[in-house]
Motif scaffolding. Sequence first.
Motif, PDB file in Angstrom:
ATOM      1  N   GLY A  49       0.795  -1.225   0.000  1.00  0.00           N
ATOM      2  CA  GLY A  49       0.000   0.000   0.000  1.00  0.00           C
ATOM      3  C   GLY A  49       0.825   1.271   0.000  1.00  0.00           C
ATOM      4  N   TYR A  50       2.120   1.154  -0.287  1.00  0.00           N
ATOM      5  CA  TYR A  50       2.948   2.372  -0.327  1.00  0.00           C
ATOM      6  C   TYR A  50       2.607   3.198  -1.565  1.00  0.00           C
ATOM      7  N   ILE A  51       2.437   2.537  -2.694  1.00  0.00           N
ATOM      8  CA  ILE A  51       1.945   3.238  -3.879  1.00  0.00           C
ATOM      9  C   ILE A  51       0.653   2.571  -4.328  1.00  0.00           C
ATOM     10  N   SER A  52      -0.154   3.289  -5.050  1.00  0.00           N
ATOM     11  CA  SER A  52      -1.411   2.687  -5.485  1.00  0.00           C
ATOM     12  C   SER A  52      -1.251   2.083  -6.869  1.00  0.00           C
TER      13      SER A  52
END
Lengths: 314, 287
Positions: A49-52
């Motif tokens: 979930g750090y980047i979408s």
Amino acid sequence: MIEVKNLVKKYGDFTPVDDLSFIVEDGEILGFLGPNGAGKSTTMNMITGYISATSGDVYIDGHSMFDEPEEAKKCIGYLPEIPPVYPDMRVREYLNFVADLREIPAKQKAAEVDRVMGLARVDHMQKKLIKHLSKGYRQRVGLAQALVGNPKVIILDEPTVGLDPMQISWMREFIRSLAKEHTVILSSHILFEVSAICDHVLIINHGKKIVMDTPDNVIRTIGGTEGVYLAAKTTAERMNELIGSIAEVAHVRAEAAPSDGVVACSVFPTEGADIREKLFRTFADANVVLLELRTESKTLEEVFIALTGEEGTC
Amino acid sequence: MLAVYKKELRGAFTSMFGYLFLTFLLALVGFYVYTFNLKLEYASIAYAINSVTMFFLLLVPMLTMRILSEEKKQKTDQLLFTSPVSVTRIVIGKYLALVSILLIAMLIISVYPHILARYGTVNMKVAYSNIAAFFLLGCAYLAIGLFVSALTESQIVAAILTFIVILFTLLADALKGMIPSDHAISVLVLAVLVFILAGIAFLMMKNWFVFGGLLVVGYAVLFGLYFWKETLYDGFLTKMLGWISLISRFDKFKYGLFDVAAYVYYLSIVFLFVFLTVQAIKKRRWS
């Protein structure tokens, strides 16, 4: 359980992750393999979930990372490629902060921090400033961070990079031991490591899944037939003549001579045939001394190169 | 949220930035209180405080430059944004830590009117409405600094950008007198602004239709209004500069006027920039 469904990441025209789907069952270790720039880190950053993602979804224990990120993130411990530590904090202070972030109740905090420091073996460093630690210890503090709150899923991005051989073997042992209670994904470009630790291997290249199976199966099914390496005290012509007399031989590849007066080659039989005994008898009957005779199983390395068409970086 | 708040507050005082900020701010206030109130014997603290406002130019970047840029640079944002705390709560935690540091200084400054009251009559209402306005102005600048820090990985770039933005809001009043106020120029400048905005939208979305659409709609509205009633644009640029002039709203307090609108204005700036910060971080994770 980790379920990745049709995950896509696009940066303009560039697609580092292209329609990736896989499932990791509880208590399994998945090795994530690919050359540099294959999209391993990008995928891990999306799983945590750090980047979408541009499209697709990730489910951690049934929680969608994009619809209920907080629930999903509670189940994950993540050690990124570069350990996310604050140089100006002391080890214990840092882990306390992580425990606060993960909402560990105040009463259990000290015990939890002690527990993860013990697991990652950094307890004797707890009063040191992180900026004074070596790369190996920083990595371990990063590992301790990922274990805070005992999350069900643990994701490790190249956990052994930059460690010394002792630390590497300790880290491998440790990851192995994690699998009893946790589901683990680890990425690596060291193929031996993956085949040694992991239950399953997922090979990706250019963001696409190439194969996912157990390390043995990957080698067996994609690796093709196994060759037999042999070295004998004779001349090349004599050797070819002898090998040529065996019907099941599909083709022969000359190998570098190990020493003077010795010839070596790899013999590949036709599908499914075991020619070791025949080779031995042929050479024995011809009174040619066989110095070596062994089956050559393909290493994951060779499979990897064959699959991706690129040199793996070790 | 509390975890991030505590970490930032502790971080400010384990590095020297928190002390530096407090020392610098309190020394300045002390100097001006000494000059205006003790030497020149003014009863109101307003003049002293008013003189310090321009130093926000240096004070604010000192506190805000590393708050988000450093996380990105050290990759510790990977820890924050993969933890079960939402971006909004992380940003608010960080912002509240900044505000708390300013609040420490304000608490000390709040004692001054009482000290002055020992030597004469002090209008406490004026004094505290000034101190409150000063605090809110500081909060607004901190929010702007926070936003700028979210845009870059470099502390230096964040510091310089924050400096320039605050400088611009300080000079907006002076610029007002310099720019022409006739409608033709206003429309021209607005046309350029619309083009720049459409350009930014294009760079973000890489979509020619959005770019063209924004341009067509923007220019239609702009020139439509112009041909309908050109006087609408009289002094428009001056008005726009007035919108961003944070400092002009502070002046009224100096004269002992109480202006709720100014408080509301500062709080709106705070909400706007905290919101923009959250959006900027979310946007980065999307692209």
